[in-house]
Design a protein around this motif. Sequence first.
Motif, short mmCIF file in Angstrom:
data_model
loop_
_atom_site.label_atom_id
_atom_site.label_comp_id
_atom_site.label_asym_id
_atom_site.label_seq_id
_atom_site.Cartn_x
_atom_site.Cartn_y
_atom_site.Cartn_z
N ILE A 163 -2.21 3.64 -5.15
CA ILE A 163 -2.01 2.37 -5.89
C ILE A 163 -1.35 2.64 -7.23
CG2 ILE A 163 -3.22 0.49 -7.05
CD1 ILE A 163 -5.34 0.75 -4.72
N ARG A 164 -1.80 3.67 -7.94
CA ARG A 164 -1.22 3.97 -9.25
C ARG A 164 0.26 4.34 -9.13
NH1 ARG A 164 -4.79 8.38 -11.28
NH2 ARG A 164 -3.30 8.44 -12.97
N CYS A 165 0.59 5.11 -8.11
CA CYS A 165 2.01 5.45 -7.90
C CYS A 165 2.82 4.22 -7.53
CB CYS A 165 2.13 6.52 -6.82
SG CYS A 165 1.60 8.15 -7.35
N ALA A 166 2.26 3.37 -6.69
CA ALA A 166 2.97 2.15 -6.27
C ALA A 166 3.23 1.23 -7.46
CB ALA A 166 2.17 1.41 -5.20
N LEU A 167 2.30 1.17 -8.41
CA LEU A 167 2.50 0.34 -9.59
C LEU A 167 3.66 0.85 -10.46
CD1 LEU A 167 -1.21 -0.36 -10.55
CD2 LEU A 167 0.52 -2.09 -10.00
N LEU A 176 7.40 5.02 3.51
CA LEU A 176 6.40 3.99 3.80
C LEU A 176 6.17 3.03 2.63
CD1 LEU A 176 3.73 6.15 5.63
CD2 LEU A 176 5.36 4.56 6.64
N HIS A 177 6.67 3.37 1.47
CA HIS A 177 6.48 2.54 0.28
C HIS A 177 7.64 1.56 0.16
CE1 HIS A 177 3.14 4.94 -1.19
NE2 HIS A 177 3.81 5.98 -0.75
N HIS A 178 7.49 0.38 0.75
CA HIS A 178 8.52 -0.65 0.67
C HIS A 178 8.07 -1.72 -0.30
CE1 HIS A 178 11.93 -3.06 1.85
NE2 HIS A 178 11.12 -4.09 1.83
N ILE A 179 8.93 -2.04 -1.25
CA ILE A 179 8.62 -3.03 -2.28
C ILE A 179 9.68 -4.12 -2.21
CG2 ILE A 179 8.31 -3.41 -4.75
CD1 ILE A 179 7.66 -0.40 -4.95
N LEU A 180 9.25 -5.35 -2.03
CA LEU A 180 10.20 -6.45 -1.93
C LEU A 180 11.08 -6.58 -3.17
CD1 LEU A 180 7.94 -9.17 -0.27
CD2 LEU A 180 9.73 -7.80 0.81
#
Length: 98
Positions: A49-53, A61-65
Motif C-alpha cells: 500500500i505504501r509503495c502504491a501511494l 500488477l500495479h495498474h493505476i487509472l
Amino acid sequence: HRAHHKRLQRARHRIDLLLGEIEEYYSNFKITGNLIEMRNLALVADLTIRCALQRKESRGLHHILDYPDTDPKLNGVNTILEPGVDAPDDRAPVRTAV
C-alpha cells in the motif's frame, strides 16, 4: 485520482488497525505460527500500500487509472523502503534506486 488515493488510504488505515491488534497479541499471548504468518501478511500488505501511494505509473500488477502508462525513466528502478526519522509515522520512507 481521489478515489484511488482514498481507497489506498482506507486500506492503509485498516492494515494499521490490524498491525496494532497483532502487536497487542504479541505482547499478551503465546506466539504461534498462525500469528507470525498473519503478521507477515499484514506487513507485506502495508509495504504494498505504501509503495502504491507513491507510484506515479502503471507497471506489472500495479495498474493505476490515473497513471495508465509506464514511465520509461523508471525502467530498472526499484522502490526501496528504508527505516528513518523522515517517515511521518515512524515507518520507513519510500525512495527509488537503480
